[in-house]
Every structure is written in structure tokens, then in C-alpha cells.
Design an enzyme around this catalytic site. Structure first.
Site, mmCIF file in Angstrom:
data_model
loop_
_atom_site.group_PDB
_atom_site.id
_atom_site.type_symbol
_atom_site.label_atom_id
_atom_site.label_comp_id
_atom_site.label_asym_id
_atom_site.label_seq_id
_atom_site.Cartn_x
_atom_site.Cartn_y
_atom_site.Cartn_z
ATOM 1 N N LYS A 58 0.898 -1.170 0.131
ATOM 2 C CA LYS A 58 -0.152 0.165 -0.132
ATOM 3 C C LYS A 58 0.686 1.153 0.149
ATOM 4 C CE LYS A 58 -3.687 -2.293 -0.078
ATOM 5 N NZ LYS A 58 -4.313 -2.418 -1.168
ATOM 6 N N CYS A 59 0.243 2.334 -0.592
ATOM 7 C CA CYS A 59 0.989 3.576 -0.628
ATOM 8 C C CYS A 59 1.116 4.107 0.792
ATOM 9 C CB CYS A 59 -0.090 4.610 -1.348
ATOM 10 S SG CYS A 59 0.991 5.688 -2.327
ATOM 11 N N PRO A 60 2.147 4.760 1.196
ATOM 12 C CA PRO A 60 3.375 5.094 0.371
ATOM 13 C C PRO A 60 4.642 4.464 0.278
ATOM 14 C CG PRO A 60 3.877 6.096 2.576
ATOM 15 C CD PRO A 60 2.480 5.059 2.552
ATOM 16 N N ASP A 81 -1.852 -0.710 -6.203
ATOM 17 C CA ASP A 81 -2.256 0.152 -5.139
ATOM 18 C C ASP A 81 -2.887 1.440 -6.023
ATOM 19 O OD1 ASP A 81 -3.509 1.514 -3.040
ATOM 20 O OD2 ASP A 81 -1.685 2.495 -2.183
#
Length: 124
Positions: free
Chosen positions: A61-63, A88
């Protein structure tokens, strides 16, 4: 919700389909154009640039994809291309923004079976 948001999020009334464009068994002057509109069109994507480094951020998942890119882009020579594989949706929009903020060049994106390949050229 109003107008545009209703249409975007599917909460408004559905638009009525245009029967003239949907029917393939019709006869008349527009019969050929209706068949043409339903024909599948081959979409040819441009070839992806050769990547000097591929960062596999699938499932993260981001970041995290941006952090991985920021740490590893220094390992490639100036002008080289880095490919980031991500699935993502936030990474799909955040990586081009990161490139603009850090004076890197976002080259292109390519759809994969799972996620995208985002290509970045090192400028600094």
C-alpha cells in the site's frame, strides 16, 4: 447527490440506451454504421521503455511504492528508466505527482494483469 456526482457514482437513474446503436439486425441506411460501432477495435499500446531497474511493489500500500522508488532511483545512472510495479490505486496517481515534485520524468504507465507498470526516467 446532484447531477454529475449521481452519474459518476451510479446513484442516479440509468440513461436509456440508444436502440439504433445497439441493434445489429436493423435494416436501412444506418445498418452498416451500427455494425461498425459494435465491432471490436484492437488497441495497440506503445512498447514499454527498457527499464534499468524494476521495483516490485505489488501488494504494498501507498506510500511504500514511493518510498521504495525514492530509495532505489539513486542506484541507476542519469537518464535510465525505472519501472515500478504497483497495484495500489493511490500509487497510480501519487508516483506521477512525486516525479513532478522531485524533478524526475514520468514516462508512461502500462496496464498489467494485476496493477500497473509505471515508468520513471531519472533526471537528477
Amino acid at each position: 447527490m446532484t447531477g454529475r456526482r449521481s452519474r459518476l457514482f451510479g446513484r442516479g437513474p440509468a440513461a436509456e440506451p440508444d436502440d439504433q446503436l445497439r441493434r445489429t439486425d436493423q435494416r436501412g441506411p444506418d445498418a452498416g454504421s451500427a455494425r461498425f460501432l459494435e465491432a471490436e477495435r484492437a488497441v495497440v499500446s506503445p512498447p514499454a521503455p527498457a527499464a534499468a531497474l524494476t521495483i516490485d511493489a505489488l501488494g504494498r500500500k501507498c506510500p511504500i511504492p514511493i518510498i521504495m522508488l525514492a530509495e532505489q532511483i539513486r542506484d541507476v545512472p542519469l537518464g535510465a528508466v525505472v519501472a515500478v510495479l504497483a497495484d495500489d490505486p493511490a500509487a497510480y496517481t501519487d508516483i506521477p505527482s512525486w516525479c513532478a515534485m522531485k524533478a524526475q520524468e514520468f514516462v508512461t504507465s502500462q496496464d498489467l494483469a494485476q496493477g500497473w507498470a509505471l515508468y520513471i526516467r531519472r533526471r537528477l
